[in-house]
Design an enzyme around this catalytic site. Sequence first.
Site, PDB file in Angstrom:
ATOM      1  N   CYS A 285      66.892  37.669  20.517  1.00 23.23           N
ATOM      2  CA  CYS A 285      66.743  37.394  19.078  1.00 23.23           C
ATOM      3  C   CYS A 285      68.087  37.275  18.359  1.00 23.23           C
ATOM      4  CB  CYS A 285      65.899  38.479  18.414  1.00 23.23           C
ATOM      5  SG  CYS A 285      66.716  40.078  18.438  1.00 23.23           S
TER       6      CYS A 285
ATOM      7  N   CYS B 237      63.011  46.523  18.659  1.00 18.15           N
ATOM      8  CA  CYS B 237      64.085  47.048  17.789  1.00 18.15           C
ATOM      9  C   CYS B 237      64.422  48.517  18.082  1.00 18.15           C
ATOM     10  CB  CYS B 237      63.731  46.862  16.326  1.00 18.15           C
ATOM     11  SG  CYS B 237      63.457  45.143  15.873  1.00 18.15           S
TER      12      CYS B 237
END
Length: 129
Positions: free
Chosen positions: A33, A103
């Site tokens: 990402c 995350c």
Amino acid sequence: MYNLKVLEIFKNPKNVGTVKGANGVAKVENNACGDIMKIYIKVSEEGIIEDAKFKTYGCPAAIASTSVATELIKGKTVEEANLISSEQILQILGELPEEKNYCPILAEETIKAVIEDYYKKKEKEEKSI
Ligand code: FES
């Protein structure tokens, strides 16, 4: 969508910035990402993380995860901090959208990387004495 807790931490993240005299620094990137997390720590002679700050380039979940990560490691010994898991970070954040579940894992990896950097620096310092 993000829950209120994540949004609240994202809007008021704790420990943003750098640490003066840091003896551990690490930058970890998620190639998938493009998010980048950087954590700085200052560890005392006794092995306690006295200060921890971060700079994160990424989405609200990445920023909130790093904020929680720095809060969790502050005041802990490096050994204790090394045991902090992404599940603990996720538990504090509550639920994340499925595509954001990486995350907290990236935050855990950054904690481990900054501690590794601290150990490396310490070893180098001890060798030079
Ligand atoms: Fe990139 Fe979470 S680490 S979206």
